[in-house]
Structures are given as structure tokens and as C-alpha cells.
Design a protein around this motif. Structure first.
Motif, PDB file in Angstrom:
ATOM      1  N   ARG A  82       0.832  -1.207   0.000  1.00 21.73           N
ATOM      2  CA  ARG A  82       0.000   0.000   0.000  1.00 21.73           C
ATOM      3  C   ARG A  82       0.870   1.262   0.000  1.00 21.73           C
ATOM      4  NH1 ARG A  82      -3.133  -1.642   3.624  1.00 21.73           N
ATOM      5  NH2 ARG A  82      -2.058  -0.733   5.395  1.00 21.73           N
ATOM      6  N   GLU A  83       1.946   1.258   0.785  1.00 21.95           N
ATOM      7  CA  GLU A  83       2.850   2.419   0.816  1.00 21.95           C
ATOM      8  C   GLU A  83       3.479   2.667  -0.554  1.00 21.95           C
ATOM      9  OE1 GLU A  83       5.661   1.634   3.924  1.00 21.95           O
ATOM     10  OE2 GLU A  83       4.193   2.014   5.505  1.00 21.95           O
ATOM     11  N   VAL A  84       3.898   1.592  -1.223  1.00 26.83           N
ATOM     12  CA  VAL A  84       4.505   1.741  -2.550  1.00 26.83           C
ATOM     13  C   VAL A  84       3.471   2.266  -3.543  1.00 26.83           C
ATOM     14  CG1 VAL A  84       5.565   0.523  -4.495  1.00 26.83           C
ATOM     15  CG2 VAL A  84       6.321   0.018  -2.163  1.00 26.83           C
ATOM     16  N   VAL A  85       2.276   1.699  -3.536  1.00 33.71           N
ATOM     17  CA  VAL A  85       1.248   2.133  -4.482  1.00 33.71           C
ATOM     18  C   VAL A  85       0.852   3.583  -4.214  1.00 33.71           C
ATOM     19  CG1 VAL A  85      -1.060   1.702  -5.418  1.00 33.71           C
ATOM     20  CG2 VAL A  85       0.420  -0.225  -4.849  1.00 33.71           C
ATOM     21  N   GLU A  86       0.770   3.979  -2.952  1.00 29.31           N
ATOM     22  CA  GLU A  86       0.466   5.382  -2.630  1.00 29.31           C
ATOM     23  C   GLU A  86       1.563   6.301  -3.188  1.00 29.31           C
ATOM     24  OE1 GLU A  86      -2.183   6.727  -1.549  1.00 29.31           O
ATOM     25  OE2 GLU A  86      -3.196   5.398  -0.146  1.00 29.31           O
ATOM     26  N   TRP A  87       2.819   5.886  -3.068  1.00 28.37           N
ATOM     27  CA  TRP A  87       3.921   6.678  -3.624  1.00 28.37           C
ATOM     28  C   TRP A  87       3.808   6.772  -5.141  1.00 28.37           C
ATOM     29  CZ3 TRP A  87       7.818   6.006  -7.128  1.00 28.37           C
ATOM     30  CH2 TRP A  87       8.784   7.008  -7.153  1.00 28.37           C
ATOM     31  N   VAL A  88       3.497   5.652  -5.787  1.00 26.85           N
ATOM     32  CA  VAL A  88       3.320   5.631  -7.245  1.00 26.85           C
ATOM     33  C   VAL A  88       2.194   6.591  -7.641  1.00 26.85           C
ATOM     34  CG1 VAL A  88       2.527   4.179  -9.179  1.00 26.85           C
ATOM     35  CG2 VAL A  88       4.324   3.345  -7.646  1.00 26.85           C
ATOM     36  N   ILE A  89       1.120   6.605  -6.879  1.00 26.39           N
ATOM     37  CA  ILE A  89       0.006   7.514  -7.168  1.00 26.39           C
ATOM     38  C   ILE A  89       0.470   8.966  -7.066  1.00 26.39           C
ATOM     39  CG2 ILE A  89      -2.204   8.383  -6.262  1.00 26.39           C
ATOM     40  CD1 ILE A  89      -2.871   5.409  -5.576  1.00 26.39           C
ATOM     41  N   ARG A  90       1.235   9.279  -6.023  1.00 31.60           N
ATOM     42  CA  ARG A  90       1.715  10.661  -5.871  1.00 31.60           C
ATOM     43  C   ARG A  90       2.661  11.051  -7.002  1.00 31.60           C
ATOM     44  NH1 ARG A  90       2.078   8.961  -0.638  1.00 31.60           N
ATOM     45  NH2 ARG A  90       4.356   8.783  -0.675  1.00 31.60           N
ATOM     46  N   PHE A  91       3.518  10.126  -7.411  1.00 31.59           N
ATOM     47  CA  PHE A  91       4.544  10.452  -8.397  1.00 31.59           C
ATOM     48  C   PHE A  91       4.044  10.354  -9.836  1.00 31.59           C
ATOM     49  CE2 PHE A  91       8.531   9.909 -10.741  1.00 31.59           C
ATOM     50  CZ  PHE A  91       9.280  10.947 -10.196  1.00 31.59           C
ATOM     51  N   TYR A  92       3.253   9.315 -10.148  1.00 30.60           N
ATOM     52  CA  TYR A  92       2.820   9.057 -11.529  1.00 30.60           C
ATOM     53  C   TYR A  92       1.317   9.241 -11.748  1.00 30.60           C
ATOM     54  CZ  TYR A  92       7.299   6.508 -11.942  1.00 30.60           C
ATOM     55  OH  TYR A  92       8.628   6.155 -11.960  1.00 30.60           O
ATOM     56  N   GLY A  93       0.564   9.444 -10.692  1.00 30.30           N
ATOM     57  CA  GLY A  93      -0.894   9.404 -10.773  1.00 30.30           C
ATOM     58  C   GLY A  93      -1.543  10.373 -11.733  1.00 30.30           C
ATOM     59  N   ALA A  94      -0.939  11.527 -11.952  1.00 30.59           N
ATOM     60  CA  ALA A  94      -1.542  12.525 -12.841  1.00 30.59           C
ATOM     61  C   ALA A  94      -1.135  12.356 -14.297  1.00 30.59           C
ATOM     62  CB  ALA A  94      -1.153  13.930 -12.362  1.00 30.59           C
ATOM     63  N   ILE A  95      -0.277  11.400 -14.578  1.00 31.97           N
ATOM     64  CA  ILE A  95       0.234  11.206 -15.943  1.00 31.97           C
ATOM     65  C   ILE A  95      -0.740  10.343 -16.747  1.00 31.97           C
ATOM     66  CG2 ILE A  95       2.174  10.316 -17.302  1.00 31.97           C
ATOM     67  CD1 ILE A  95       3.962  10.815 -14.850  1.00 31.97           C
ATOM     68  N   SER A  96      -0.965  10.709 -17.984  1.00 31.85           N
ATOM     69  CA  SER A  96      -1.897   9.955 -18.842  1.00 31.85           C
ATOM     70  C   SER A  96      -1.328   8.576 -19.173  1.00 31.85           C
ATOM     71  CB  SER A  96      -2.149  10.718 -20.139  1.00 31.85           C
ATOM     72  OG  SER A  96      -1.010  10.630 -20.989  1.00 31.85           O
ATOM     73  N   GLY A  97      -2.204   7.701 -19.627  1.00 32.55           N
ATOM     74  CA  GLY A  97      -1.778   6.358 -20.019  1.00 32.55           C
ATOM     75  C   GLY A  97      -0.804   6.374 -21.176  1.00 32.55           C
ATOM     76  N   ASP A  98      -1.057   7.226 -22.172  1.00 33.46           N
ATOM     77  CA  ASP A  98      -0.155   7.312 -23.322  1.00 33.46           C
ATOM     78  C   ASP A  98       1.230   7.785 -22.892  1.00 33.46           C
ATOM     79  OD1 ASP A  98      -2.151   6.440 -25.008  1.00 33.46           O
ATOM     80  OD2 ASP A  98      -2.707   8.449 -25.672  1.00 33.46           O
TER      81      ASP A  98
END
Length: 197
Positions: free
Chosen positions: A86-102
Motif C-alpha cells: 500500500r505504501e509503494v502504491v500510494e507513492w506511485v500515485i503521488r509520483f505518476y498518478g496525474a500522468i496519462s496512459g499514453d
């Protein structure tokens, strides 16, 4: 403890809401990558394949096939992740979460683990080659290195490819690694230098 990839997908959708399937796949890829780098083990057991447009976890693909967007993941439980995952996924969300799929796909495709898995394959060709988890762990762990280690790794990688850096270029690499100068500024300077007759 290995997590279920469906729980990872459900957690991401629970936090971020409706998204394109390419974005979901990219975020799941980075969750696995950074978990490998931080903890030396997989977050989930499913392989990630180097498809021509980016990373693909086949069990997720089988569930979202023919859908451009997903908003929920009934096969997973967002509360099923352990604390470390959960901690890793939360970090991924903060770092990459706003980036589009493309854009996530473009980023993954310039990084070494995806490129090594696709080596020798024309971009347009299909491939289900698995991205090596050990390659992912090493690559993303190096991204967290100190500036001197990062420069040493870059120089070593360049030497393997047959390139050598002079002292001036080493200084530029150190500037980029320490954040003294923006990488874009250094690249612009290098382009201008090589365009001169």
C-alpha cells in the motif's frame, strides 16, 4: 507476502477513479517496479509483458479487454493490500498518478527494462516477452542512487555501448545528477554544440 494483482488494480481505481486501461497498466507496472527496487521482491506474482505500446499484465488485460476505460475492479479488493504494498502504491500515485496512459507508456518504452525485453523486435511487431523482474529491480534501484553512483552507472552503461565521456561531459552529468542544472538545459546545450559546423 505477494499481493494479488487484481487488488493492486482495485486500489488504484479506488484512489484515482475512472481511467484508461493504458494508464492502469502503466501504474501497475510502476507499482511492481518500485516494490522490486525498494523491497527486493515482487509485489504480485503476475508477469509484465513488453507489448509494443507499453507494459501489459495479461490477467488484467483479460479482464479489461475491449474496454478503453475502467472505473472499478470487482475482481480485486482495495483493502487487500498489505502495508508495504500500500505504501509503494500510494507513492506511485503521488509520483505518476496525474500522468496519462499514453505518456506512461512512452516513459516505460524509453527505460531499459522494457527496451531489453523488446530488443531485436521491430516496434510494430507483437511480442509477449516478459520484462525481467531482476532487470526492473536493478534499474529502478539505480535511479535512487547518490549522484556519484548515478554518474558512475551512466558512464559504465555508455562504455558498454562503446561511448566515452570527456571531463567536460562528466561535469555536465554530475550537474544533472545533483540537480544543479536542469537536464533539458544540458541537452539543449549539447544539441547546439553538435549543430555547429
Amino acid at each position: 507476502m505477494a499481493q494479488n494483482v487484481d487488488d493492486v488494480a482495485a486500489f488504484l481505481l479506488d484512489r484515482l477513479g475512472v481511467m484508461r486501461t493504458t494508464r492502469l497498466q502503466g501504474l501497475v507496472y510502476y507499482a511492481q517496479a518500485w516494490h522490486l527496487a525498494d523491497h527486493g521482491e515482487r509485489m504480485f506474482g503476475a508477469d509484465i509483458e513488453a507489448w509494443r505500446h507499453g507494459p501489459m499484465v495479461r490477467p488484467l488485460y483479460e479482464r479489461h479487454r475491449r474496454q478503453r476505460e475502467v472505473g472499478e475492479w470487482p475482481a480485486g479488493n482495495p483493502r487487500g493490500l498489505g502495508e508495504r504494498a500500500r505504501e509503494v502504491v500510494e507513492w506511485v500515485i503521488r509520483f505518476y498518478g496525474a500522468i496519462s496512459g499514453d505518456e506512461l507508456s512512452r516513459i516505460v518504452r524509453v527505460e531499459l527494462p522494457w527496451q531489453r525485453a523488446r530488443k531485436g523486435r521491430v516496434f510494430a511487431r507483437r511480442s509477449a516477452k516478459v520484462i525481467d523482474p531482476a532487470e526492473m529491480a536493478g534499474y529502478y534501484r539505480r535511479l535512487c542512487s547518490s549522484p556519484e553512483v548515478a554518474v558512475s552507472v551512466a558512464v559504465g552503461s555508455a562504455r558498454l555501448e562503446g561511448h566515452e565521456f570527456g571531463p567536460h561531459m562528466l561535469d555536465r552529468l554530475r550537474d544533472a545528477a545533483t540537480g544543479t542544472r536542469a537536464a533539458d538545459e544540458i541537452i539543449g546545450e549539447m544539441i547546439a554544440l553538435y549543430r555547429k559546423p
